[in-house]
Design an enzyme around this catalytic site. Structure first.
Site, mmCIF file in Angstrom:
data_model
loop_
_atom_site.group_PDB
_atom_site.id
_atom_site.type_symbol
_atom_site.label_atom_id
_atom_site.label_comp_id
_atom_site.label_asym_id
_atom_site.label_seq_id
_atom_site.Cartn_x
_atom_site.Cartn_y
_atom_site.Cartn_z
ATOM 1 N N ALA A 292 1.336 6.938 1.040
ATOM 2 C CA ALA A 292 1.988 8.214 0.733
ATOM 3 C C ALA A 292 0.965 9.281 0.372
ATOM 4 O O ALA A 292 1.070 10.442 0.785
ATOM 5 C CB ALA A 292 2.989 8.029 -0.409
ATOM 6 N N HIS B 166 8.750 1.697 -4.915
ATOM 7 C CA HIS B 166 8.137 2.152 -3.670
ATOM 8 C C HIS B 166 7.685 3.594 -3.886
ATOM 9 O O HIS B 166 8.077 4.237 -4.866
ATOM 10 C CB HIS B 166 9.192 2.065 -2.555
ATOM 11 C CG HIS B 166 8.664 2.161 -1.166
ATOM 12 N ND1 HIS B 166 7.589 1.434 -0.700
ATOM 13 C CD2 HIS B 166 9.103 2.888 -0.098
ATOM 14 C CE1 HIS B 166 7.386 1.707 0.588
ATOM 15 N NE2 HIS B 166 8.284 2.594 0.967
ATOM 16 N N GLN C 102 0.818 -1.224 0.000
ATOM 17 C CA GLN C 102 0.000 0.000 0.000
ATOM 18 C C GLN C 102 0.847 1.267 0.000
ATOM 19 O O GLN C 102 0.336 2.332 0.345
ATOM 20 C CB GLN C 102 -0.910 0.032 1.226
ATOM 21 C CG GLN C 102 -1.950 -1.056 1.309
ATOM 22 C CD GLN C 102 -2.787 -0.921 2.574
ATOM 23 O OE1 GLN C 102 -2.299 -0.522 3.631
ATOM 24 N NE2 GLN C 102 -4.057 -1.251 2.470
ATOM 25 N N CYS C 103 2.123 1.180 -0.373
ATOM 26 C CA CYS C 103 3.008 2.327 -0.187
ATOM 27 C C CYS C 103 2.507 3.590 -0.877
ATOM 28 O O CYS C 103 2.577 4.687 -0.320
ATOM 29 C CB CYS C 103 4.417 1.990 -0.655
ATOM 30 S SG CYS C 103 4.533 1.423 -2.375
ATOM 31 N N GLY C 104 1.987 3.453 -2.096
ATOM 32 C CA GLY C 104 1.501 4.620 -2.809
ATOM 33 C C GLY C 104 0.268 5.223 -2.173
ATOM 34 O O GLY C 104 0.147 6.448 -2.049
#
Length: 276
Positions: A51, A149, A46-48
């Protein structure tokens, strides 16, 4: 400026020693542009989306948008299958829909004409979303996109030649040589900027980091391939036509509120010189 921990935003410690160099000892004064963003640790790829959630705190919304809501809309629009975001264009569309902001998609990396645009954007207090390859310490590296990432960038740390800082800048109360721009602080002259760092945060750590601008550019510009290990894990991922190269390589998403020209009072001015 001593090698020690400092509270860059009053809440989060950042190791200033990462930006010190003995060869420049006594030659730098540091000018910090930054606004605090909250931390959130991601669950799965779920990094995007994490962010984007962190960046949303700087977009002057009347109400919060939850990570669950971001995930739901990303799934409904077909941008993701499990939280992954391999398309910066989809990220820009998702940001505009959920945060009622202006999302500008840049291509071609962080250097060239984009460098001035990015630095001017960050001095206004607005965030950007940056895809890059993540190293084991969460900093940018070069793995051809295998470690793709996302991070949110919320500020700049500029190393200026001693004696060139405007008197309108305010020195930090605890860290000698660290300054913040005041309301009437003019931008530094390009030839007086000797170092450029990005103040960044991502979903695998509570703490922000300072990244060399060139380091971030080089990582962002080589996102070309989908990780073979991920390709063979039996899971479904949404990857745009053209793959990781088309979706992420050299891409950056600038976010700004629709109703405000600037989130901070400092004038942007011309971009600083490239890092030496």
């Amino acid at each position: 400026m001593q090698s020690r921990k400092c509270w860059l935003d009053g809440k989060w410690p950042v190791s200033v020693c990462l930006v010190l160099s003995s060869s420049f000892s006594g030659q730098f004064q540091w000018l910090l542009y930054n606004r605090a963003v909250p931390s959130l640790i991601q669950e799965g790829p779920q990094c995007g989306l994490v962010a984007l959630w962190m960046a949303g705190s700087l977009l002057s919304l009347s109400q919060d948008v939850s990570l669950e809501r971001i995930m739901q809309v990303a799934l409904e629009r077909g941008y993701t299958a499990q939280g992954e975001m391999f398309s910066a264009a989809d990220m820009a569309r998702l940001a505009e829909e959920l945060f009622q902001c202006q999302a500008e998609l840049l291509s071609g990396g962080l250097e060239g004409e984009n460098r001035g645009k990015i630095l001017r954007h960050l001095t206004t207090g607005c965030p950007l979303l940056l895809p890059y390859d993540e190293d084991s310490n969460h900093e940018p590296c070069r793995r051809r996109g295998y470690k793709a990432h996302w991070a949110v960038v919320s500020g700049l740390l500029l190393g200026l030649r001693t004696g060139t800082l405007s008197p309108a800048c305010r020195e930090d109360g605890e860290i000698s040589g660290l300054f913040r721009p005041g309301p009437a602080c003019p931008p530094p002259a390009p030839h007086d900027v000797l170092e450029i760092y990005l103040l960044s945060k991502q979903g695998k750590s509570w703490r922000p980091q300072l990244w060399r601008y060139r380091q971030a550019h080089e990582s962002n510009a080589q996102l070309t391939d989908f990780c073979p290990k991920r390709a063979g894990d039996g899971k479904v991922y949404v990857v745009p036509a053209g793959g990781v190269r088309a979706g992420l390589c050299g891409k950056t998403v600038l976010l700004r509120p629709r109703t405000a020209q600037s989130a901070l009072p400092q004038p942007a001015g011309p971009p600083p010189a490239p890092e030496r």
